[in-house]
Design a protein around this motif. Structure first.
Motif, PDB file in Angstrom:
ATOM      1  N   PRO A 172       7.308 -17.197  -1.830  1.00  0.00           N
ATOM      2  CA  PRO A 172       6.304 -16.163  -2.139  1.00  0.00           C
ATOM      3  C   PRO A 172       5.072 -16.755  -2.806  1.00  0.00           C
ATOM      4  CG  PRO A 172       8.012 -16.167  -3.810  1.00  0.00           C
ATOM      5  CD  PRO A 172       8.423 -17.196  -2.793  1.00  0.00           C
ATOM      6  N   VAL A 173       3.930 -16.149  -2.534  1.00  0.00           N
ATOM      7  CA  VAL A 173       2.665 -16.545  -3.186  1.00  0.00           C
ATOM      8  C   VAL A 173       2.139 -15.388  -4.044  1.00  0.00           C
ATOM      9  CG1 VAL A 173       0.296 -17.303  -2.823  1.00  0.00           C
ATOM     10  CG2 VAL A 173       2.128 -18.151  -1.320  1.00  0.00           C
ATOM     11  N   GLU A 174       1.995 -14.205  -3.443  1.00  0.00           N
ATOM     12  CA  GLU A 174       1.552 -13.020  -4.189  1.00  0.00           C
ATOM     13  C   GLU A 174       2.388 -11.820  -3.769  1.00  0.00           C
ATOM     14  OE1 GLU A 174      -2.585 -12.305  -3.696  1.00  0.00           O
ATOM     15  OE2 GLU A 174      -3.192 -14.331  -4.288  1.00  0.00           O
ATOM     16  N   ARG A 175       2.697 -10.930  -4.745  1.00  0.00           N
ATOM     17  CA  ARG A 175       3.485  -9.726  -4.463  1.00  0.00           C
ATOM     18  C   ARG A 175       2.946  -8.586  -5.330  1.00  0.00           C
ATOM     19  NH1 ARG A 175       8.258 -10.064  -7.082  1.00  0.00           N
ATOM     20  NH2 ARG A 175       7.035 -11.156  -8.652  1.00  0.00           N
ATOM     21  N   SER A 176       2.816  -7.452  -4.729  1.00  0.00           N
ATOM     22  CA  SER A 176       2.459  -6.275  -5.526  1.00  0.00           C
ATOM     23  C   SER A 176       2.853  -5.001  -4.777  1.00  0.00           C
ATOM     24  CB  SER A 176       0.963  -6.232  -5.849  1.00  0.00           C
ATOM     25  OG  SER A 176       0.204  -5.974  -4.692  1.00  0.00           O
ATOM     26  N   ILE A 177       3.274  -3.995  -5.542  1.00  0.00           N
ATOM     27  CA  ILE A 177       3.519  -2.654  -5.018  1.00  0.00           C
ATOM     28  C   ILE A 177       2.851  -1.678  -5.971  1.00  0.00           C
ATOM     29  CG2 ILE A 177       5.243  -0.883  -4.530  1.00  0.00           C
ATOM     30  CD1 ILE A 177       7.170  -3.041  -3.682  1.00  0.00           C
ATOM     31  N   THR A 178       1.959  -0.857  -5.436  1.00  0.00           N
ATOM     32  CA  THR A 178       1.184   0.076  -6.259  1.00  0.00           C
ATOM     33  C   THR A 178       1.342   1.485  -5.727  1.00  0.00           C
ATOM     34  OG1 THR A 178      -0.435  -1.680  -6.690  1.00  0.00           O
ATOM     35  CG2 THR A 178      -1.101   0.583  -7.197  1.00  0.00           C
ATOM     36  N   LEU A 179       1.625   2.440  -6.620  1.00  0.00           N
ATOM     37  CA  LEU A 179       1.694   3.859  -6.256  1.00  0.00           C
ATOM     38  C   LEU A 179       0.306   4.469  -6.394  1.00  0.00           C
ATOM     39  CD1 LEU A 179       4.710   3.123  -6.933  1.00  0.00           C
ATOM     40  CD2 LEU A 179       4.978   5.530  -7.598  1.00  0.00           C
ATOM     41  N   LEU A 180      -0.140   5.160  -5.335  1.00  0.00           N
ATOM     42  CA  LEU A 180      -1.463   5.778  -5.300  1.00  0.00           C
ATOM     43  C   LEU A 180      -1.288   7.296  -5.309  1.00  0.00           C
ATOM     44  CD1 LEU A 180      -2.930   3.514  -2.460  1.00  0.00           C
ATOM     45  CD2 LEU A 180      -3.037   3.113  -4.933  1.00  0.00           C
ATOM     46  N   GLU A 186      -3.243   5.296 -10.450  1.00  0.00           N
ATOM     47  CA  GLU A 186      -2.405   4.270  -9.836  1.00  0.00           C
ATOM     48  C   GLU A 186      -1.376   3.751 -10.838  1.00  0.00           C
ATOM     49  OE1 GLU A 186      -4.851   1.124  -8.405  1.00  0.00           O
ATOM     50  OE2 GLU A 186      -5.970   2.378  -6.980  1.00  0.00           O
ATOM     51  N   VAL A 187      -0.222   3.355 -10.306  1.00  0.00           N
ATOM     52  CA  VAL A 187       0.823   2.718 -11.115  1.00  0.00           C
ATOM     53  C   VAL A 187       1.311   1.489 -10.364  1.00  0.00           C
ATOM     54  CG1 VAL A 187       3.126   2.920 -12.095  1.00  0.00           C
ATOM     55  CG2 VAL A 187       1.553   4.858 -12.234  1.00  0.00           C
ATOM     56  N   SER A 188       1.192   0.340 -11.008  1.00  0.00           N
ATOM     57  CA  SER A 188       1.673  -0.897 -10.398  1.00  0.00           C
ATOM     58  C   SER A 188       3.067  -1.216 -10.914  1.00  0.00           C
ATOM     59  CB  SER A 188       0.730  -2.065 -10.719  1.00  0.00           C
ATOM     60  OG  SER A 188      -0.523  -1.872 -10.115  1.00  0.00           O
ATOM     61  N   LEU A 189       3.984  -1.508  -9.989  1.00  0.00           N
ATOM     62  CA  LEU A 189       5.344  -1.828 -10.381  1.00  0.00           C
ATOM     63  C   LEU A 189       5.421  -3.255 -10.937  1.00  0.00           C
ATOM     64  CD1 LEU A 189       7.293  -0.290  -7.359  1.00  0.00           C
ATOM     65  CD2 LEU A 189       6.539   0.801  -9.483  1.00  0.00           C
ATOM     66  N   LEU A 190       6.387  -3.496 -11.821  1.00  0.00           N
ATOM     67  CA  LEU A 190       6.476  -4.789 -12.502  1.00  0.00           C
ATOM     68  C   LEU A 190       6.974  -5.900 -11.587  1.00  0.00           C
ATOM     69  CD1 LEU A 190       7.931  -3.684 -15.957  1.00  0.00           C
ATOM     70  CD2 LEU A 190       5.566  -4.281 -15.392  1.00  0.00           C
ATOM     71  N   LEU A 191       7.958  -5.600 -10.757  1.00  0.00           N
ATOM     72  CA  LEU A 191       8.526  -6.580  -9.817  1.00  0.00           C
ATOM     73  C   LEU A 191       9.050  -7.825 -10.525  1.00  0.00           C
ATOM     74  CD1 LEU A 191       5.917  -6.462  -6.893  1.00  0.00           C
ATOM     75  CD2 LEU A 191       7.907  -5.006  -7.281  1.00  0.00           C
ATOM     76  N   THR A 192       9.567  -7.660 -11.745  1.00  0.00           N
ATOM     77  CA  THR A 192      10.123  -8.791 -12.493  1.00  0.00           C
ATOM     78  C   THR A 192      11.477  -8.407 -13.075  1.00  0.00           C
ATOM     79  OG1 THR A 192       9.006  -8.086 -14.528  1.00  0.00           O
ATOM     80  CG2 THR A 192       7.860  -9.690 -13.134  1.00  0.00           C
ATOM     81  N   GLU A 193      12.246  -9.433 -13.408  1.00  0.00           N
ATOM     82  CA  GLU A 193      13.510  -9.233 -14.098  1.00  0.00           C
ATOM     83  C   GLU A 193      13.334  -9.602 -15.573  1.00  0.00           C
ATOM     84  OE1 GLU A 193      17.081 -10.139 -11.136  1.00  0.00           O
ATOM     85  OE2 GLU A 193      15.594 -11.740 -11.082  1.00  0.00           O
ATOM     86  N   GLU A 194      14.110  -8.973 -16.434  1.00  0.00           N
ATOM     87  CA  GLU A 194      13.988  -9.204 -17.878  1.00  0.00           C
ATOM     88  C   GLU A 194      15.270  -9.839 -18.430  1.00  0.00           C
ATOM     89  OE1 GLU A 194      11.304  -8.817 -19.546  1.00  0.00           O
ATOM     90  OE2 GLU A 194      10.122  -7.832 -17.978  1.00  0.00           O
ATOM     91  N   PRO A 195      15.122 -10.853 -19.285  1.00  0.00           N
ATOM     92  CA  PRO A 195      13.877 -11.543 -19.605  1.00  0.00           C
ATOM     93  C   PRO A 195      13.476 -12.459 -18.451  1.00  0.00           C
ATOM     94  CG  PRO A 195      15.687 -12.612 -20.714  1.00  0.00           C
ATOM     95  CD  PRO A 195      16.267 -11.415 -20.056  1.00  0.00           C
ATOM     96  N   PRO A 196      12.202 -12.618 -18.200  1.00  0.00           N
ATOM     97  CA  PRO A 196      11.761 -13.445 -17.065  1.00  0.00           C
ATOM     98  C   PRO A 196      12.094 -14.918 -17.288  1.00  0.00           C
ATOM     99  CG  PRO A 196       9.896 -12.801 -18.421  1.00  0.00           C
ATOM    100  CD  PRO A 196      11.077 -12.057 -18.956  1.00  0.00           C
TER     101      PRO A 196
END
Length: 774
Positions: A172-180, A186-196
């Motif tokens: 992967p290079v870039e990833r994003s999911i945004t709710l419109l 708009e709300v952008s999802l984190l797409l990460t695990e915790e703790p990173p």
């Protein structure tokens, strides 16, 4: 005086590294001999008509000493010849059965020793080293695990090698999911695990194409074909839409493919708490075994096996590769991303439309699961890169004493999406534990009858790449010499033993399981608890899908295969939480299951490698063929059977195959009981070798050279992958595929053709196992 007596001070002969060096060495030796012979008198002895020169001094005392030496030498030679004659007579008296019994006792002794050599702290040490950093295929950390495995193989005395390939991997290079939202927010999802973890590869789908899609969302349950059929009955179209699907029922690559065929523009997969967190009521890791709300399952969405640029041949650095256009055609066609339950909650709670069917509801904290669409739109943006990358297989070899050209292979992969404590390094630790014990056995005089090969594969997670490339490169040798392939991917995910295999190995698995104490119940054997957990269902399932590295061996070459493990599913699969802490706390707290897994795996390998006659039970195979034929007989009328279709050719072929198996069983019994004078020793050994070759080649007869229709790389006509699920197993895959096609086309003649193909394969197997021309 044997080599063991000399120890480290044993005299050695230097080996020349070239033909020129050998010639020079011989010339120097000959010159030295000529020089010595010229310096002193010689005496010539005629031995078998050839004159041999011996140096000789001239004084009387030395001549007497020389005569005495000659006399002693003659006495020694006579004694050796007499002893050899006596041993020949002794063998004729004791006979084949006595030799065979002593041989089997010797191997049994070593096998018992193998079981007794188990050490819990050794597998823990391996796991700590293997899981100290994430090691996705193609990374420096992944190469470090290869060096670690190779070093241990060498330290245990295995002849060790490496094999590198240049293969197409995806990152992967870039990833994003945004709710419109309709109001412009708009709300952008984190797409990460915790703790990173900065060293871990971000959640993504390998080989997903780059893309930017903005569309409404439809919820499609598990993304199976039947789920889309249900949406059709609800008048919900996915054409052009983004589909959100929960992980769990079928391979993620099939989820993406089915969505693309249904007209979707992109796919989002998430881990629902119902499937991966026990309903979300029992806590989460690290306090409980369940996947945390931020957990994400990575994985490939490529449906093939091996490097996509070299389908059917090995990925040599300067070899032929498909064009970019041709490669793109076999890879996924629409972008996809995996997300967590936390991120999915935002999307699922925003959906409107009809309420989903009751069995589509999971455990997200929302009032209702709805199928959509709108009013919210989602923008999915993914950019990835694909590049040729070096991967590395490692292998260790213990050469056989009597059949060094027959291979029993044990394999596991090393690469992991993150730390990979369970997947795959519990299996890697088990493989290293087997290597340690094998090394000790060799120090105590054991050498297997057949060659054992321990294989550590790379890039399995991307699509079984390391093992597939190696099989494709060695296909002609493996087709002749491979006796069996024994696979362990995740050795331990929890309690309970499970195995999948080709049918001739069922009885061997059960016999070995009977000898091993169950790690969770010392008063019972593994077989006891395995039998109880089956609850009357088949204990050994079948291999046909593409779930792990056995695929190329069985599906492409026809090598009898096994896949075995403790536990079935585990909730932190392919996430950041598949780490040593989870395994120690929940998967196998005392490492007793891992020790049992390595013992069973190694002992099955020893039985196949050391048995005089390969322990394959083809009577069980005939039973299975009957079960599948009855199932086809049932399926055909349920699908509008054309009366011209008959499975009678298969029944006839099975009858002949079963008769041949009975004949072979009698041959085995005769060879085991052969007495002195019944046959020459060497004739009996030759008979065993011929029989073993027939046993190992019988599985190959179930292959079709042209391969399955639409999946030509897969050649097995009895077991194959399900067309709707790469992880699923289909019996008589050609027949089942033809029935599915006939429901649309009405071409029942194709079904009959596939029936005949299976019948011919069984007849070929009959010819091979009998071993006589017809």
């Amino acid at each position: 005086m044997d080599a063991n007596h000399w120890g480290k001070h044993a005299p050695t002969l230097s080996e020349p590294d070239s033909l020129e060096a050998l010639t020079s060495q011989n010339e120097a030796t000959n010159s030295q001999r000529v020089f010595l012979s010229q310096q002193r008198p010689v005496m010539h002895l005629d031995i078998d008509g050839e004159s041999t020169a011996l140096p000789l001094k001239c004084c009387g005392l030395q001549r007497s000493f020389f005569k005495a030496c000659c006399g002693s030498t003659l006495i020694l030679v006579v004694a050796i010849l007499v002893g050899f004659s006596i041993s020949i007579v002794s063998f004729k008296l004791t006979g084949w059965s006595s030799w065979h019994e002593q041989d089997e006792q010797r191997f049994r002794h070593h096998h018992h020793h193998f079981v007794d050599l188990a050490l819990g702290h050794s597998v823990e040490r391996y796991l700590k080293e293997l899981t100290k950093a994430p090691h996705v295929a193609g990374s420096l950390e992944d190469m470090a695990t290869a060096d670690y495995v190779k070093g241990l193989f060498e330290s245990y005395g295995l002849r060790t090698g490496l094999k590198d390939y240049e293969v197409l991997l995806s990152y992967p290079v870039e990833r994003s999911i945004t709710l419109l939202f309709p109001n412009g927010s708009e709300v952008s999802l984190l797409l990460t695990e915790e703790p990173p973890n900065a060293k871990a590869i971000p959640p993504f789908h390998a080989y997903a194409p780059s893309g930017n899609v903005t569309e409404e969302v439809v919820y499609a349950n598990y993304g199976r074909q039947e789920d889309y059929s249900k949406l059709d009955t609800m008048n919900v179209s996915v054409s052009g839409k983004i589909v959100i699907v929960r992980y769990g029922a079928v391979f993620r690559g099939d989820v993406v493919s089915i969505a693309a065929n249904a007209g979707a523009s992109a796919v989002i997969l998430y881990s629902d708490p119902e499937d991966f967190a026990g309903g979300g009521k029992g806590g989460f890791f690290p306090d409980a075994e369940w996947l945390p709300p931020t957990g994400v399952q990575r994985g490939t969405v490529y449906q093939g096996s091996g490097d996509p640029t070299t389908p059917g041949w090995p990925s040599s650095p300067n070899g032929e590769r498909l064009s970019d256009v041709d490669v793109a055609a076999v890879l996924p066609q629409i972008p996809s991303l995996p997300i967590s339950a936390n991120d999915a909650l935002f999307i699922m709670s925003s959906l409107e439309g009809e309420v989903a069917p009751p069995d589509w509801h999971g455990a997200l904290e929302i009032p209702q699961y709805r199928v959509g669409t709108g009013p919210v739109k989602v923008n999915l943006d993914y950019k990835g890169m694909k590049k040729l990358t070096r991967i590395r297989n490692v292998y260790g070899i213990i050469e056989g004493s009597e059949e060094p050209d027959r291979y029993v292979l044990l394999g596991n992969h090393r690469d992991a999406w993150t730390f990979g404590a369970v997947d795959p390094n519990s299996g890697t630790a088990a493989l290293l534990e087997i290597a340690r014990r094998f090394g000790i056995l060799t120090q105590h005089g054991w050498q297997p009858r057949r060659t054992l090969v321990l294989c550590s594969w790379d890039a399995e997670e991307y699509g079984l790449i390391g093992s597939t490339e190696w099989v494709e490169e060695n296909i002609d040798l493996l087709a002749v010499k491979a006796v069996a392939y024994l696979n362990v991917d995740c050795a331990v995910v929890g309690p309970g033993f499970y195995a999948a295999a080709t049918p001739q190995l069922d009885m061997l698995l059960k016999e070995v399981a009977k000898e091993i104490d169950d790690p969770d119940s010392q008063e019972k054997s593994v077989l006891d608890t395995w039998t109880a957990s089956a609850k009357g269902k088949p204990m050994v399932t079948r291999l046909g899908g593409g779930g792990s590295d056995f695929t190329a061996f069985l599906q492409h070459v026809g090598v009898p295969s096994v896949d075995m493990y403790f536990g079935q599913d585990y909730p932190v699969y392919h996430s950041l939480y598949d780490n040593l802490q989870w395994l120690e706390k929940f998967g196998d707290p005392s490492f007793k299951r891992l020790i049992a897994a390595s013992t069973i795996w190694g002992l099955v390998g020893l039985r196949i490698a050391d048995s005089l006659i390969i322990p394959f039970d083809y009577r069980n195979y005939a039973d299975e063929l009957e079960v599948y034929t009855k199932a086809v007989e049932k399926i055909l009328p349920e699908n509008g059977l054309d009366e011209s279709v008959s499975v009678e050719p298969i029944w006839s072929a099975i009858q002949n195959f079963r008769a041949a198996v009975v004949q072979v069983e009698k041959e085995v019994e005769v060879l085991h009981k052969a007495k002195a004078g019944s046959a020459n020793f060497y004739e009996l050994r030759l008979s065993v070798r011929i029989l073993n070759d027939r046993l190992l080649q019988t599985e190959r007869a179930f292959l079709d050279r042209k391969g399955l229709s639409g999946a030509e790389w897969h050649k097995h006509l009895v077991y194959g992958p399900s067309k709707s699920d790469k992880y699923g197993v289909s019996f008589f895959p050609g027949i089942n595929g033809a029935i599915s096609a006939a429901l649309t086309s009405g071409n029942w003649g194709l079904v009959q053709h596939e029936v005949w193909k299976v019948a011919r394969a069984i007849e070929r197997a009959t010819v091979v196992i009998v071993g006589q021309l017809v």
